[in-house]
Design a protein around this motif. Structure first.
Motif, mmCIF file in Angstrom:
data_model
loop_
_atom_site.group_PDB
_atom_site.id
_atom_site.type_symbol
_atom_site.label_atom_id
_atom_site.label_comp_id
_atom_site.label_asym_id
_atom_site.label_seq_id
_atom_site.Cartn_x
_atom_site.Cartn_y
_atom_site.Cartn_z
ATOM 1 N N GLN A 39 0.836 -1.204 0.195
ATOM 2 C CA GLN A 39 0.282 -0.031 -0.150
ATOM 3 C C GLN A 39 0.920 1.362 -0.013
ATOM 4 N N LYS A 43 -3.777 5.575 -2.037
ATOM 5 C CA LYS A 43 -3.394 4.160 -2.654
ATOM 6 C C LYS A 43 -4.481 3.213 -1.621
ATOM 7 N N GLU A 44 -5.389 3.003 -3.267
ATOM 8 C CA GLU A 44 -5.852 1.325 -2.313
ATOM 9 C C GLU A 44 -4.649 -0.241 -2.289
ATOM 10 N N ARG A 45 -4.198 -0.838 -1.186
ATOM 11 C CA ARG A 45 -3.781 -1.845 -1.020
ATOM 12 C C ARG A 45 -4.274 -2.929 -2.466
ATOM 13 N N GLU A 46 -2.963 -3.167 -2.486
ATOM 14 C CA GLU A 46 -2.599 -4.088 -4.007
ATOM 15 C C GLU A 46 -1.945 -5.512 -3.938
ATOM 16 N N SER A 106 -7.704 -9.115 -1.649
ATOM 17 C CA SER A 106 -6.779 -9.748 -0.223
ATOM 18 C C SER A 106 -8.579 -9.539 0.777
#
Length: 122
Positions: A39, A43-46, A106
């Motif tokens: 992350q 930004k979003e966790r990827e 996730s």
């Protein structure tokens, strides 16, 4: 239950390498699919990479394929992420996580480590 602790993060110049480790203090490490996520600020966790229970199957995000290698040592209850040719856009907090299914989603992961910071300077 797994208890995950990441290590190995740090500051590196672009083009450099780091190896992250994820240690499980529980006793059921080999029962879980293990994944790496990251992350970046704002930004979003990827998804980064995932490895099967035995380690014979892996999957990578397109952005890291060919540069990162995921592996695991079930005898040591530890998973690794070897990161080569690092880029500034790889800067993020990296998390390891455990799941019961082989997935890049996730939401499938039920236990997470606290994260380790990776910073790549240009």
């Amino acid at each position: 239950q797994v208890q995950l602790v990441e290590s190995g993060g740090g500051l590196v110049q672009a083009g450099g390498s780091l190896r992250l480790s994820c240690a499980d203090s529980g006793r059921t490490f080999s029962s879980y699919v293990m994944g790496w996520f990251r992350q970046a600020p704002g930004k979003e966790r990827e998804f980064v990479a995932v490895i099967s229970w035995s380690g014979d199957t892996t999957r990578y995000a397109p952005s890291v394929k060919g540069r990162f290698t995921i592996s695991r040592d079930n005898a040591k209850n530890t998973m690794y992420l070897q990161m080569n040719s690092l880029k500034p856009e790889d800067t993020a907090v990296y998390y390891c996580a455990a799941a019961l299914v082989f997935s890049s989603n996730s939401a499938e992961y039920h236990d997470w480590g606290q994260g380790t910071q990776v910073t790549v300077s240009s």
